[in-house]
Design an enzyme around this catalytic site. Structure first.
Site, PDB file in Angstrom:
ATOM      1  N   THR A 190       0.803  -1.229   0.000  1.00  0.00           N
ATOM      2  CA  THR A 190       0.000   0.000   0.000  1.00  0.00           C
ATOM      3  C   THR A 190       0.836   1.280   0.000  1.00  0.00           C
ATOM      4  OG1 THR A 190      -1.857  -1.084   1.052  1.00  0.00           O
ATOM      5  CG2 THR A 190      -1.682   1.297   1.374  1.00  0.00           C
ATOM      6  N   LYS A 207      -6.955   5.056   5.531  1.00  0.00           N
ATOM      7  CA  LYS A 207      -5.584   4.707   5.932  1.00  0.00           C
ATOM      8  C   LYS A 207      -4.680   5.937   5.987  1.00  0.00           C
ATOM      9  CE  LYS A 207      -5.577   0.052   3.923  1.00  0.00           C
ATOM     10  NZ  LYS A 207      -4.818  -0.912   3.094  1.00  0.00           N
ATOM     11  N   ASP A 249      -9.505  -3.245  -0.360  1.00  0.00           N
ATOM     12  CA  ASP A 249      -8.343  -3.960   0.185  1.00  0.00           C
ATOM     13  C   ASP A 249      -8.737  -4.798   1.398  1.00  0.00           C
ATOM     14  OD1 ASP A 249      -5.346  -4.295   0.249  1.00  0.00           O
ATOM     15  OD2 ASP A 249      -5.635  -3.423   2.230  1.00  0.00           O
TER      16      ASP A 249
HETATM   17 ZN    ZN Z   1      -3.063  -1.320  -0.439  1.00  0.00          ZN
END
Ligand code: ZN
Length: 565
Positions: free
Chosen positions: A90, A172, A304
């Protein structure tokens, strides 16, 4: 796209007024026709990353999109984009999207790496933490973009014009840091029970109120729970249980059990909340209506989480991608309603791979779970036996964040012993039947940065593209195609990504702007082409050599969006 020379000449002749044509002598060679004037710079760049949205998922589901993804399908469609490097995680993936630089240049070689010179006991560092802050750890980071060695598009636009606003939102923190960069005006991500921002960030009151409301709404859903989501009719065939060593996947419908934050976060509801917050902040700050082009980065993480928790080919991913399509439609409609002229790009930070148990049922028996031989304790024992060199008095002999990727040998050893351990580690890895390659830092340092078609890069070149001599391991180990690096019976994730194989490297890259003629270009391009392409669209000059990618002409019509403004 430029017209063919012959056709350009014909258009030129036709466009010359009759009187002028009579008066002018016939030129020996007509001058090249000028392409039409470029459209004015859009007021907003909307950059979207769909975490783990592989080119394979895009190919499988594109026929069913009716919302935001259907709109993007009318733009410039690159179905074979590449995160061209080996470390398909990521943080590295997000670091390429708006910098135009591969991880070797962004410095973001993995989600986590090791710095054996750190004074704190924990030698692992997280890609968007500040290890100098005593409150920070990889598990609970004090978030900063400090490790990112290059500017993002938003950073560059702000440096050129202070009026630019640079905003990033995701579930995130690492996605926010890598797409937003060093100079964000608003940066929000999800943490446990609400959206949070950088330590010490100044947040305008309107934005603070909207963030609080978004967090509260999400917390309410988590507290009360929520029912299953509907299964689209054509997803029904995927709705069947695949037994794993512990439990099963394939039949999840995203009910939120009261009090279960993870049920919310790993569902389409997280994406909807993230996109809704991004739209609110855009309105609060008047993005797209200021004196300069603004940047809004939105990284949607649920795809994800769904892939990790359930694999990629079950009913869960089917429901997720249909909901994502609708969420994106709502986001675009919201920007349209604000009357904003924007250019949009959508891509992914990496692809993904299904659970081997389902792959086996679905005609791909080559996929298997990793065995225990690459577990750090077993690997270390084998290296000690091979090299005859024991672990140092303090610390470990070898450090790694998993059974592949970067491996670090203790710096407490004498140089001669370190070299022997590195050589033994390479030998032991190469002798392992689940390992494809083991490269030393010396080999990677001596390899030139790859160029040409990313699908043809050798494994050494792929590893080079995510190698940083200061941060990478002494040895980089790559597993064979189809090896799922999660052992049988492990708790937590069912599937993951991170390999140098194309199922993890290939991602769609889709651009859209009102007024551009759409087209599909099946030949490979790279995510590092996105920033130079957008820089050209917004008229930002970037010195030669600062991008690893190239400008893509995003207008299939007569205009060339790469032409100098
Ligand atoms: Zn990712």
């Amino acid at each position: 796209m430029r017209l063919l020379p012959a056709l350009s000449a014909a258009v030129l002749v036709l466009s010359v007024p009759a009187a002028a044509k009579d008066a002018a002598p016939t030129p020996a060679a007509p001058p090249a026709a000028a392409a039409p004037a470029p459209l004015p710079a859009p007021r907003l760049v909307l950059a979207i990353s769909i975490d783990q949205f592989s080119a394979d998922l895009f190919a499988e589901y594109r026929q069913h999109f009716t919302g935001g993804l259907a709109r993007l399908l009318t733009g410039a469609v690159f179905p074979s984009g590449f995160q061209s490097h080996a470390a398909t995680e990521t943080c590295p993936g997000h670091s390429t999207i708006l910098t135009g630089a591969r991880p070797a240049r962004t410095g973001i070689i993995a989600n986590n790496w090791f710095d054996l010179s750190l004074s704190r006991p924990e030698k692992m560092v997280y890609c968007s933490e500040d290890p100098a802050d005593p409150a920070s750890s990889p598990k609970d980071p004090v978030v900063t973009p400090g490790f990112l060695r290059v500017p993002t598009l938003g950073d560059r636009l702000k440096a050129a014009n202070k009026a630019t606003r640079n905003v990033a939102v995701s579930a995130k923190d690492r996605a926010v840091m890598m797409m937003g960069g060093h100079t964000t005006d608003a940066a929000f991500w999800w943490k446990k029970d609400g959206f949070v921002t950088l330590k010490g960030a100044k947040v305008p009151a309107k934005v603070a109120a909207d963030v609080a409301a978004a967090s509260q709404a999400a917390a309410g859903t988590i507290a009360q729970g929520a029912p299953e989501l509907a299964v689209p009719a054509w997803c029904a065939g995927k709705d069947r249980a695949i037994p794993l060593a512990n439990g099963s996947v394939g039949t999840g419908h995203f009910a939120v059990r009261p009090g279960k934050e993870a049920d919310f976060r790993t569902s389409p509801r997280m994406d909807a909340a993230t996109a809704a917050l991004a739209l609110k902040i855009a309105g609060d700050l008047g993005l797209g209506k200021g004196k300069a082009t603004d940047v809004l980065s939105v990284s949607l993480s649920a795809t994800d989480y769904v892939g990790h928790g359930n694999g990629t080919e079950g009913v869960e991913m089917c429901i997720q991608l249909m909901a994502l399509d609708q969420t994106l439609g709502t986001l675009f409609d919201g920007l349209d309603a604000q009357g904003i002229d924007y250019v949009a790009v959508l891509t992914a930070d990496h692809g993904g791979f299904d659970a081997p148990e389902r792959l086996d049922r679905q005609a791909y028996p080559q996929a298997v779970r990793i065995d225990d031989s690459m577990k750090l304790e077993n690997l270390t024992a084998a290296v000690i036996a091979k090299s005859g060199i024991a672990a140092p008095a303090s610390g470990q002999l070898i450090y790694s964040d998993g059974p592949f990727g970067d491996f670090y040998v203790s710096k407490a050893l004498p140089a001669e012993d370190r070299a022997k351990v590195i050589a033994a580690l390479v030998d032991v890895a190469k002798a392992n039947p689940q390992v494809q390659e083991a490269f030393t830092a010396a080999e990677l340092s001596a390899t030139p940065m790859p160029s040409g078609s990313p699908q043809d890069f050798t494994l050494l070149q792929r590893a080079r593209a995510s190698f940083d001599p200061q941060r990478s391991g002494d040895v980089v180990i790559l597993l064979k195609r189809g090896i799922m690096p999660i052992p049988r019976g492990a708790s937590g994730y069912a599937a993951t990504h991170g390999s140098p194989w194309d199922y993890d490297r290939r991602v769609p890259i889709l651009f859209w702007r009102k007024g551009y003629a759409g087209f599909e270009q099946p030949h490979p391009v790279e995510t590092v082409d996105i920033a130079p392409s957008l820089a050209a669209v917004v008229g930002l000059k970037v010195p030669a050599g600062e991008f690893d990618g190239r400008c893509l002409d995003l207008d299939g019509g007569e205009r060339d969006t790469c032409a100098a403004r």
